[in-house]
Design a protein around this motif. Sequence first.
Motif, PDB file in Angstrom:
ATOM      1  N   ARG A 170       0.838  -1.214   0.000  1.00 36.14           N
ATOM      2  CA  ARG A 170       0.000   0.000   0.000  1.00 36.14           C
ATOM      3  C   ARG A 170       0.864   1.251   0.000  1.00 36.14           C
ATOM      4  N   ALA A 171       1.939   1.257   0.795  1.00 36.83           N
ATOM      5  CA  ALA A 171       2.841   2.404   0.822  1.00 36.83           C
ATOM      6  C   ALA A 171       3.519   2.595  -0.528  1.00 36.83           C
ATOM      7  N   ALA A 172       3.870   1.469  -1.188  1.00 34.11           N
ATOM      8  CA  ALA A 172       4.480   1.561  -2.514  1.00 34.11           C
ATOM      9  C   ALA A 172       3.510   2.175  -3.518  1.00 34.11           C
ATOM     10  N   VAL A 173       2.228   1.809  -3.414  1.00 32.10           N
ATOM     11  CA  VAL A 173       1.210   2.392  -4.289  1.00 32.10           C
ATOM     12  C   VAL A 173       1.149   3.909  -4.106  1.00 32.10           C
ATOM     13  N   TYR A 174       1.163   4.346  -2.855  1.00 27.20           N
ATOM     14  CA  TYR A 174       1.114   5.784  -2.581  1.00 27.20           C
ATOM     15  C   TYR A 174       2.321   6.504  -3.173  1.00 27.20           C
ATOM     16  N   ARG A 175       3.505   5.928  -2.982  1.00 28.23           N
ATOM     17  CA  ARG A 175       4.717   6.582  -3.469  1.00 28.23           C
ATOM     18  C   ARG A 175       4.733   6.656  -4.997  1.00 28.23           C
ATOM     19  N   GLU A 176       4.268   5.597  -5.653  1.00 26.66           N
ATOM     20  CA  GLU A 176       4.235   5.586  -7.114  1.00 26.66           C
ATOM     21  C   GLU A 176       3.183   6.573  -7.647  1.00 26.66           C
ATOM     22  N   LEU A 177       2.059   6.649  -6.968  1.00 24.90           N
ATOM     23  CA  LEU A 177       1.051   7.644  -7.367  1.00 24.90           C
ATOM     24  C   LEU A 177       1.601   9.049  -7.248  1.00 24.90           C
ATOM     25  N   ALA A 178       2.271   9.332  -6.122  1.00 19.12           N
ATOM     26  CA  ALA A 178       2.844  10.663  -5.905  1.00 19.12           C
ATOM     27  C   ALA A 178       3.905  10.985  -6.949  1.00 19.12           C
ATOM     28  N   ALA A 179       4.589   9.939  -7.453  1.00 22.58           N
ATOM     29  CA  ALA A 179       5.628  10.139  -8.462  1.00 22.58           C
ATOM     30  C   ALA A 179       5.049  10.339  -9.857  1.00 22.58           C
ATOM     31  N   GLY A 180       3.727  10.179  -9.995  1.00 25.54           N
ATOM     32  CA  GLY A 180       3.089  10.463 -11.267  1.00 25.54           C
ATOM     33  C   GLY A 180       2.640   9.259 -12.051  1.00 25.54           C
ATOM     34  N   ARG A 181       2.777   8.058 -11.508  1.00 27.59           N
ATOM     35  CA  ARG A 181       2.350   6.869 -12.238  1.00 27.59           C
ATOM     36  C   ARG A 181       0.839   6.699 -12.150  1.00 27.59           C
ATOM     37  N   SER A 182       0.265   6.104 -13.179  1.00 26.24           N
ATOM     38  CA  SER A 182      -1.187   5.948 -13.234  1.00 26.24           C
ATOM     39  C   SER A 182      -1.617   4.681 -12.517  1.00 26.24           C
ATOM     40  N   ALA A 183      -2.904   4.611 -12.199  1.00 23.83           N
ATOM     41  CA  ALA A 183      -3.460   3.422 -11.555  1.00 23.83           C
ATOM     42  C   ALA A 183      -3.378   2.218 -12.484  1.00 23.83           C
ATOM     43  N   LEU A 184      -3.499   2.459 -13.803  1.00 22.62           N
ATOM     44  CA  LEU A 184      -3.400   1.366 -14.751  1.00 22.62           C
ATOM     45  C   LEU A 184      -2.001   0.747 -14.746  1.00 22.62           C
ATOM     46  N   GLU A 185      -0.975   1.608 -14.643  1.00 19.97           N
ATOM     47  CA  GLU A 185       0.396   1.116 -14.578  1.00 19.97           C
ATOM     48  C   GLU A 185       0.628   0.330 -13.294  1.00 19.97           C
ATOM     49  N   LEU A 186       0.071   0.821 -12.189  1.00 18.92           N
ATOM     50  CA  LEU A 186       0.263   0.138 -10.903  1.00 18.92           C
ATOM     51  C   LEU A 186      -0.455  -1.205 -10.885  1.00 18.92           C
ATOM     52  N   GLU A 187      -1.584  -1.290 -11.586  1.00 17.82           N
ATOM     53  CA  GLU A 187      -2.291  -2.566 -11.650  1.00 17.82           C
ATOM     54  C   GLU A 187      -1.414  -3.621 -12.313  1.00 17.82           C
ATOM     55  N   SER A 188      -0.680  -3.187 -13.340  1.00 19.50           N
ATOM     56  CA  SER A 188       0.190  -4.115 -14.049  1.00 19.50           C
ATOM     57  C   SER A 188       1.461  -4.413 -13.268  1.00 19.50           C
ATOM     58  N   ALA A 189       2.053  -3.373 -12.620  1.00 18.99           N
ATOM     59  CA  ALA A 189       3.348  -3.537 -11.960  1.00 18.99           C
ATOM     60  C   ALA A 189       3.221  -4.187 -10.590  1.00 18.99           C
ATOM     61  N   LEU A 190       2.185  -3.825  -9.808  1.00 19.66           N
ATOM     62  CA  LEU A 190       2.075  -4.300  -8.427  1.00 19.66           C
ATOM     63  C   LEU A 190       0.939  -5.303  -8.231  1.00 19.66           C
ATOM     64  N   GLY A 191       0.143  -5.488  -9.247  1.00 20.53           N
ATOM     65  CA  GLY A 191      -0.954  -6.447  -9.133  1.00 20.53           C
ATOM     66  C   GLY A 191      -2.079  -5.973  -8.255  1.00 20.53           C
ATOM     67  N   VAL A 192      -2.255  -4.658  -8.114  1.00 22.00           N
ATOM     68  CA  VAL A 192      -3.334  -4.084  -7.296  1.00 22.00           C
ATOM     69  C   VAL A 192      -4.390  -3.524  -8.241  1.00 22.00           C
ATOM     70  N   ALA A 193      -5.615  -3.921  -8.072  1.00 17.32           N
ATOM     71  CA  ALA A 193      -6.699  -3.505  -8.964  1.00 17.32           C
ATOM     72  C   ALA A 193      -6.881  -1.989  -8.923  1.00 17.32           C
ATOM     73  N   MET A 194      -7.322  -1.433 -10.065  1.00 19.05           N
ATOM     74  CA  MET A 194      -7.542   0.014 -10.138  1.00 19.05           C
ATOM     75  C   MET A 194      -8.541   0.487  -9.089  1.00 19.05           C
ATOM     76  N   SER A 195      -9.573  -0.305  -8.840  1.00 19.47           N
ATOM     77  CA  SER A 195     -10.567   0.085  -7.835  1.00 19.47           C
ATOM     78  C   SER A 195      -9.943   0.161  -6.453  1.00 19.47           C
ATOM     79  N   THR A 196      -9.015  -0.755  -6.158  1.00 18.79           N
ATOM     80  CA  THR A 196      -8.319  -0.732  -4.869  1.00 18.79           C
ATOM     81  C   THR A 196      -7.403   0.482  -4.773  1.00 18.79           C
ATOM     82  N   VAL A 197      -6.674   0.768  -5.857  1.00 16.65           N
ATOM     83  CA  VAL A 197      -5.800   1.950  -5.878  1.00 16.65           C
ATOM     84  C   VAL A 197      -6.623   3.213  -5.617  1.00 16.65           C
TER      85      VAL A 197
END
Length: 409
Positions: A10-37
């Motif tokens: 969850r902390a990694a998701v926050y840091r990546e979002l703050a760095a400008g990455r999209s929820a779609l990218e995080l779904e692919s990279a971290l395996g976390v659904a867009m709805s969860t992000v």
Amino acid sequence: MARKWDWAVRAAVYRELAAGRSALELESALGVAMSTVKSWAKLAGMEFMPGRIGGVRRMPMDAPAPAGAGRSYRRLTVSDRAFIQAARALRVPMSVRAIARELGVAASTVSREIRAHEIAHWRVPHYDAEVAHYRALARRPRYRPGKLDNPSLRAEVVSRLNTRFSPQQIAGELRIMFPEQVEMQVSHETIYQALYLQGKGALRHELTVVKALRSGRTTRVPQSKLPPRSSRPWLDGARLTERPAEVNDRAVPGHWEGDLVVGPENSGIVTLVERQTRVALLGRLPGMRDSQTVTGILAEMIAGLPAALTKTITWDQGTEMAGHASFTVKTGCPVFFCDPHSPWQRGTNENTNGLIRDFYPKGTNFNEISDADLAETQRLLNIRPRQTLGWRTPSAMLNELINSVALTA
């Protein structure tokens, strides 16, 4: 391997979002659904941007977070927050006071920081430096540029305020000067707000004049409660009811209103203002205010004007005009007197005297004012654009009248 519901993920998701990455990218990279992000972002106070890709508003993470209104404590940087995170993650966590000593801030600053930015994950509070810094930056109010943030417009406004134009005069003249440039036009209310409401009068700090606006009063001045004046013989045949009717509508030039602006040690100036053009004339009194002196100064003031532009003068019932009959014989200009305690009957002159008091506050000794200074004040009064004149200047209108009189002579 960490599971997606672990705090580390969850902390990694926050840091990546703050760095400008999209929820779609995080779904692919971290395996976390867009709805969860999206849900996690909302719980962390991040402004999630709608759309198929999704993400959060970018923040300048290297900037210090803003201090709250009226607070004097030091702003925390992302490095300060990283220290707090590390100190709290030790096997034996550092105390709030120990952290505060290391950072050189008050213990209440650290305590407030932790309480404000901890995020509960499975009912366990967690503090992450980058998430905390992002949330602190996100609290900064969004800034919408104002009209006077335009440097060119601001310079025009400041220049005219320094010349003692009122906000209405400034707004009117700018509309005439820049009819096709909306960005160079501003309402008088915006100028008032820039002087008094926004940023503690930030615009006022750029002025060279002491007062940005003419009036310093906060309430209306009550009407005179003085008793009626006794009968004065010089008023016979010269009361306002006997003044020509053409004076009332200002359609015909050459009708003036006058008064004295006085100071200590018997000092003062004679003020005249023409009703149609609002042209002001100023004359110094030589330390005396008797009728012979005042009427003599008045005669000198109008001596250079064509007779067609010196038809009448309206005055109050002051004794300084008791000798008006001799003045009329000398100049051919009759004097008429207002009713007692009725300054609105010569309101143009009252308004002009208020403008003059902006240059010379009450208590000014006019014996100490140079002729050059008085002439400059008269010039500044007559180059002001006036709303009642369609934002033209009194001096320009008087020159037109003088030229028209000369052509018909």
